[in-house]
Design an enzyme around this catalytic site. Structure first.
Site, mmCIF file in Angstrom:
data_model
loop_
_atom_site.group_PDB
_atom_site.id
_atom_site.type_symbol
_atom_site.label_atom_id
_atom_site.label_comp_id
_atom_site.label_asym_id
_atom_site.label_seq_id
_atom_site.Cartn_x
_atom_site.Cartn_y
_atom_site.Cartn_z
ATOM 1 N N LEU A 21 0.817 -1.209 0.000
ATOM 2 C CA LEU A 21 0.000 0.000 0.000
ATOM 3 C C LEU A 21 0.852 1.261 0.000
ATOM 4 O O LEU A 21 0.325 2.368 -0.058
ATOM 5 C CB LEU A 21 -0.910 0.003 1.235
ATOM 6 C CG LEU A 21 -1.936 -1.128 1.329
ATOM 7 C CD1 LEU A 21 -2.685 -1.042 2.654
ATOM 8 C CD2 LEU A 21 -2.913 -1.069 0.168
ATOM 9 N N SER A 22 2.167 1.109 0.070
ATOM 10 C CA SER A 22 3.047 2.274 0.161
ATOM 11 C C SER A 22 3.074 3.141 -1.098
ATOM 12 O O SER A 22 3.127 4.368 -0.992
ATOM 13 C CB SER A 22 4.464 1.840 0.520
ATOM 14 O OG SER A 22 4.506 1.299 1.824
ATOM 15 N N LYS A 71 13.954 -7.009 6.094
ATOM 16 C CA LYS A 71 14.216 -6.000 7.127
ATOM 17 C C LYS A 71 15.449 -6.292 7.984
ATOM 18 O O LYS A 71 16.111 -5.363 8.446
ATOM 19 C CB LYS A 71 12.987 -5.841 8.032
ATOM 20 C CG LYS A 71 11.818 -5.134 7.380
ATOM 21 C CD LYS A 71 10.715 -4.878 8.395
ATOM 22 C CE LYS A 71 9.607 -4.031 7.810
ATOM 23 N NZ LYS A 71 8.593 -3.672 8.834
ATOM 24 N N ASP A 107 9.129 2.476 12.137
ATOM 25 C CA ASP A 107 7.937 1.820 12.685
ATOM 26 C C ASP A 107 7.611 2.323 14.092
ATOM 27 O O ASP A 107 6.449 2.570 14.426
ATOM 28 C CB ASP A 107 8.125 0.303 12.721
ATOM 29 C CG ASP A 107 8.015 -0.338 11.346
ATOM 30 O OD1 ASP A 107 7.328 0.238 10.484
ATOM 31 O OD2 ASP A 107 8.613 -1.405 11.131
ATOM 32 N N GLY A 132 2.568 -10.332 21.458
ATOM 33 C CA GLY A 132 3.456 -10.765 20.393
ATOM 34 C C GLY A 132 4.903 -10.463 20.714
ATOM 35 O O GLY A 132 5.201 -9.638 21.587
ATOM 36 N N GLY A 134 7.381 -10.739 17.819
ATOM 37 C CA GLY A 134 8.053 -10.739 16.526
ATOM 38 C C GLY A 134 8.664 -9.388 16.194
ATOM 39 O O GLY A 134 8.913 -8.559 17.078
ATOM 40 N N ALA A 136 7.414 -6.720 14.642
ATOM 41 C CA ALA A 136 6.579 -5.567 14.973
ATOM 42 C C ALA A 136 6.594 -5.304 16.473
ATOM 43 O O ALA A 136 6.611 -4.151 16.918
ATOM 44 C CB ALA A 136 5.148 -5.802 14.492
ATOM 45 N N MET A 228 -2.304 -3.078 15.612
ATOM 46 C CA MET A 228 -1.520 -2.752 14.422
ATOM 47 C C MET A 228 -2.157 -3.253 13.132
ATOM 48 O O MET A 228 -1.805 -2.790 12.047
ATOM 49 C CB MET A 228 -0.109 -3.315 14.544
ATOM 50 C CG MET A 228 0.780 -2.581 15.527
ATOM 51 S SD MET A 228 2.489 -3.138 15.360
ATOM 52 C CE MET A 228 3.267 -2.206 16.682
ATOM 53 N N TYR A 230 -4.610 -3.435 10.116
ATOM 54 C CA TYR A 230 -5.437 -2.412 9.463
ATOM 55 C C TYR A 230 -6.340 -3.003 8.379
ATOM 56 O O TYR A 230 -7.092 -2.273 7.734
ATOM 57 C CB TYR A 230 -4.563 -1.305 8.862
ATOM 58 C CG TYR A 230 -3.471 -1.797 7.942
ATOM 59 C CD1 TYR A 230 -3.742 -2.110 6.612
ATOM 60 C CD2 TYR A 230 -2.178 -1.946 8.405
ATOM 61 C CE1 TYR A 230 -2.749 -2.566 5.775
ATOM 62 C CE2 TYR A 230 -1.166 -2.402 7.572
ATOM 63 C CZ TYR A 230 -1.455 -2.704 6.258
ATOM 64 O OH TYR A 230 -0.460 -3.156 5.433
#
Length: 290
Positions: A21-22, A71, A107, A132, A134, A136, A228, A230
């Protein structure tokens, strides 16, 4: 958009990346400011990452976003790494200037911005539960610690991963108390009452699923929930928050805010307020999108 020999190129690398979506988000901001920039997706297979990075730098790309699965793998290929990205152990934004590649992680900036703008939440001295452990979660835990949160607890299915994240951040950010619990602990009576904010960093909710036994009515007055996820815009977690009257927000604001931070790194300009988030919402409303 008209692309000429003077157009400055930015983009995103990932594998796959066609779903990103960037591009609409960044291109909307370039157009709104009248900047001769373009943002395009670059599909780069993991085994071609080094060649892809070298190629982008050689072609004069101004900068690019980094998404799954690159990443972490990109770290040794960069010339410089910003302190927050080094702490998180992952990069989502790269700037290329005079042949020097510098990695950033926006982020955490995006999360903090969304918490403040959507929920009026200030982390200083507050207690936060992060669901979580991970990538994120790592950015969330690090940014909350850097922002002065008093206590950050990680709840995760894998206790080893949660423990590792909490212990690592505790060593690096001694001003915040970091803890860890098995994810099942969130259903214990009274456990949630100790937190000012609950942040979901997992994929739970994307497929319409929820957290078994999680009862948001146990949160204390004034507490908030940030998811987080969406897509969908309203997850079971957010639906429950609405039912019990707990302020909550989805991940769209964070996605836009991290993009705004990258935009500033590349251009030195500030996107028009709300421009990126509106572009994201419009794309999500288009049939066939996430």
């Amino acid at each position: 958009m008209t692309i000429t020999g003077k157009t400055r190129v930015t983009g995103i690398i990932g594998w796959p990346v066609a779903h990103s979506l960037s591009p609409p988000m960044h291109n909307a901001a370039f157009e709104a400011l009248g900047l001769d920039f373009a943002y395009v997706p670059f599909p780069v297979a993991p085994e071609r990452l080094a060649a892809g990075i070298a190629g982008l730098a050689a072609l004069g790309v101004v900068g690019f976003s980094v998404t799954i699965p690159h990443k972490v793998a990109i770290l040794p290929l960069l010339d410089r790494i910003a302190p927050e990205a080094e702490l998180i152990g992952a990069v989502n934004t790269v700037a290329v200037k005079e042949g020097i590649l510098t990695g950033y992680n926006t982020d955490g900036i995006g999360l903090l911005s969304a918490l403040r703008s959507k929920l009026g939440f200030q982390p200083e001295g507050r207690s936060v539960l992060v669901l979580g452990a991970g990538g994120a979660a790592r950015s969330a835990v690090a940014s909350l610690g850097l922002a002065g949160a008093g206590r950050v607890e990680v709840a995760n299915r894998s206790l080893d991963a949660g423990r590792g994240l909490a212990e690592t951040m505790g060593e690096r950010l001694p001003g915040t108390v970091f803890g860890f619990q098995p994810l099942g602990r969130v259903s214990d009576k009274g456990y949630l009452s100790g937190f000012d904010l609950v942040v979901n960093t997992t994929s739970v909710g994307m497929a319409g699923d929820g957290f078994a036994g999680l009862d948001l009515s146990a949160l204390k007055r004034g507490a908030s929930v940030y998811d987080m996820v969406y897509a969908p815009l309203v997850t079971p977690l957010l639906a429950q928050a609405e039912v019990v009257g707990v302020p909550s927000a989805n991940g769209l604001g964070m996605l836009a805010a991290q993009g705004e931070a990258a935009f500033r790194i590349w251009t030195g300009a500030v996107p028009p307020e709300g421009c990126m988030e509106k572009a994201l919402a419009a794309r999500l409303a288009t049939p066939g999108n996430p």
